[in-house]
Each structure stands twice: as C-alpha cells, then as structure tokens.
Design a protein around this motif. Structure first.
Motif, mmCIF file in Angstrom:
data_model
loop_
_atom_site.group_PDB
_atom_site.id
_atom_site.type_symbol
_atom_site.label_atom_id
_atom_site.label_comp_id
_atom_site.label_asym_id
_atom_site.label_seq_id
_atom_site.Cartn_x
_atom_site.Cartn_y
_atom_site.Cartn_z
ATOM 1 N N LYS A 89 -11.575 -30.782 42.244
ATOM 2 C CA LYS A 89 -12.636 -30.083 41.500
ATOM 3 C C LYS A 89 -13.686 -29.559 42.471
ATOM 4 C CE LYS A 89 -10.654 -31.462 37.698
ATOM 5 N NZ LYS A 89 -9.571 -30.675 37.191
ATOM 6 N N SER A 90 -13.982 -30.359 43.480
ATOM 7 C CA SER A 90 -14.830 -29.992 44.612
ATOM 8 C C SER A 90 -14.467 -30.973 45.716
ATOM 9 C CB SER A 90 -16.316 -30.061 44.260
ATOM 10 O OG SER A 90 -16.697 -31.384 43.984
ATOM 11 N N CYS A 91 -14.948 -30.716 46.906
ATOM 12 C CA CYS A 91 -14.568 -31.558 48.047
ATOM 13 C C CYS A 91 -14.968 -33.009 47.789
ATOM 14 C CB CYS A 91 -15.231 -31.041 49.321
ATOM 15 S SG CYS A 91 -14.661 -31.903 50.806
ATOM 16 N N PRO A 92 -13.993 -33.920 47.725
ATOM 17 C CA PRO A 92 -14.312 -35.327 47.492
ATOM 18 C C PRO A 92 -15.205 -35.877 48.611
ATOM 19 C CG PRO A 92 -11.961 -34.914 47.169
ATOM 20 C CD PRO A 92 -12.544 -33.686 47.798
ATOM 21 N N PRO A 93 -16.162 -36.735 48.269
ATOM 22 C CA PRO A 93 -17.101 -37.253 49.270
ATOM 23 C C PRO A 93 -16.442 -37.873 50.496
ATOM 24 C CG PRO A 93 -17.835 -37.850 47.067
ATOM 25 C CD PRO A 93 -16.480 -37.217 46.924
ATOM 26 N N SER A 97 -4.526 -38.885 69.847
ATOM 27 C CA SER A 97 -4.280 -39.793 68.722
ATOM 28 C C SER A 97 -4.055 -38.986 67.455
ATOM 29 C CB SER A 97 -5.434 -40.778 68.534
ATOM 30 O OG SER A 97 -6.592 -40.116 68.070
ATOM 31 N N ALA A 98 -3.317 -39.585 66.552
ATOM 32 C CA ALA A 98 -3.069 -39.025 65.225
ATOM 33 C C ALA A 98 -3.209 -40.184 64.249
ATOM 34 C CB ALA A 98 -1.671 -38.411 65.145
ATOM 35 N N ARG A 99 -4.159 -40.044 63.315
ATOM 36 C CA ARG A 99 -4.412 -41.126 62.373
ATOM 37 C C ARG A 99 -4.339 -40.607 60.939
ATOM 38 N NH1 ARG A 99 -9.524 -42.869 62.110
ATOM 39 N NH2 ARG A 99 -10.383 -41.055 63.152
ATOM 40 N N ILE A 100 -3.822 -41.444 60.069
ATOM 41 C CA ILE A 100 -3.860 -41.198 58.639
ATOM 42 C C ILE A 100 -5.092 -41.949 58.120
ATOM 43 C CG2 ILE A 100 -2.692 -41.530 56.428
ATOM 44 C CD1 ILE A 100 -1.191 -39.575 58.279
ATOM 45 N N VAL A 101 -5.947 -41.267 57.395
ATOM 46 C CA VAL A 101 -7.193 -41.861 56.903
ATOM 47 C C VAL A 101 -7.163 -41.894 55.375
ATOM 48 C CG1 VAL A 101 -9.710 -41.635 56.849
ATOM 49 C CG2 VAL A 101 -8.449 -40.999 58.925
ATOM 50 N N GLU A 102 -7.363 -43.067 54.803
ATOM 51 C CA GLU A 102 -7.413 -43.207 53.343
ATOM 52 C C GLU A 102 -8.736 -42.643 52.833
ATOM 53 O OE1 GLU A 102 -6.857 -47.356 52.503
ATOM 54 O OE2 GLU A 102 -4.805 -47.340 53.296
ATOM 55 N N VAL A 103 -8.665 -41.833 51.786
ATOM 56 C CA VAL A 103 -9.877 -41.230 51.246
ATOM 57 C C VAL A 103 -10.098 -41.529 49.749
ATOM 58 C CG1 VAL A 103 -10.069 -39.408 52.983
ATOM 59 C CG2 VAL A 103 -8.726 -38.993 50.919
ATOM 60 N N THR A 104 -9.201 -42.288 49.161
ATOM 61 C CA THR A 104 -9.437 -42.731 47.758
ATOM 62 C C THR A 104 -9.133 -44.201 47.649
ATOM 63 O OG1 THR A 104 -7.161 -42.217 47.069
ATOM 64 C CG2 THR A 104 -8.851 -40.526 46.706
#
Length: 160
Positions: free
Chosen positions: A13-17, A153-160
């Motif tokens: 809907k908009s950029c998640p915080p 480096s390559a990282r996966i970042v959780e955002v929810t």
C-alpha cells in the motif's frame, strides 16, 4: 538493497516501515520485478537510485518507467545481472551462467523464496518478497555489500 515481488497495490500500500529502514541506508536499490505499479519505484527513489526489471505481472507503465526484461550493470567493479524469472530450481546456476556469461552475480525474483546460492562460477540471489511472503515465515529484502569488484556480503533481512 535488493527487493522483488512487491505486488502493489494489492500487497504494497506504501513502503513498509521496516523496508524503509533498510532502504534508508542503501546507495542503490535493485528491484527484480513484479512491481505492478510504478508508484512503488517512485517511493523507492526517495531513498536511493533504482534499477528494475520487468516481472510477469508488470505492465507497460512499469516498462515506461524504465524497466527492461533483463539488465546488466557494473556496480563498483562487480558485474551484476538482473532478471525476474530464473526458471525452475534444477539447473538454475548453469542456466543463469549461460544467460549471463559475464556476470558475477544474478539478482532475480518471481518465487518469493529468498535464496543465496553459488554454483557454476556464479552467485545467484533472490531477496524474496517484503509483502507477499507466500509460504515463507517472514517477508524479506536483501542487502548486498559490494566493494572493489567483490561481493563482500549478501544478507537476507526479515522485514515482517
């Protein structure tokens, strides 16, 4: 920052915080497709320049924004290719090596499944989706650190 499959406006809907907090530190944003509406790209450009490729759900307005089907660029000496759909899991690194013979890294999306894999002399990276996690436990984005032609480096970042 690397991101894919935002699927706006249904999912984004908009950029998640939490996505914004990662984007705030980015020098560049790579979007691996399925943006769906160009307003997502406009939002992201407030944080950093954006490079994007077309996804299977992207229409002409995303193409008009500047999204080709594939993209190859050099970032601080690292040869990076982007594509939305890298095909089936079996043989993926070999297939991407054939498709992008000069690439050091291929960023892709489509599956919504985060992945960081090396094979056939190539690193492939899927940041997953920040907004449509499907069967994944969390929405995700990727953070790539590149310096002097190397993927530091390559990282996966959780955002929810």
């Amino acid at each position: 920052m690397a991101v894919s499959d935002t699927h706006a406006p249904r999912r984004w809907k908009s950029c998640p915080p939490r996505v914004a907090s990662v984007a705030e530190g980015a020098d560049l944003i790579l979007h691996a497709g399925d943006v769906c509406v160009p307003s997502v790209l406009d939002e992201l450009t407030a944080f950093a320049p954006v490079h994007v490729v077309l996804g299977n759900n992207d229409g002409p307005e995303v193409a008009e924004w500047g999204a080709p089907e594939t993209l190859e660029l050099t970032l601080d000496g690292l040869r990076v290719a982007m594509i939305h759909d890298s095909g089936q899991k079996t043989g993926r690194t070999a297939r991407m090596r054939r498709r992008f013979p000069d690439a050091d890294l291929v960023v892709f999306g489509h599956s919504h499944i985060p992945l960081d894999e090396t094979g056939d002399g190539l690193r492939i990276f899927n940041p997953g989706s920040p907004t449509d996690k499907r069967r994944q436990p969390h929405g995700t984005v990727g953070v790539l650190e590149i310096s002097s032609g190397e993927l530091v480096s390559a990282r996966i970042v959780e955002v929810t």
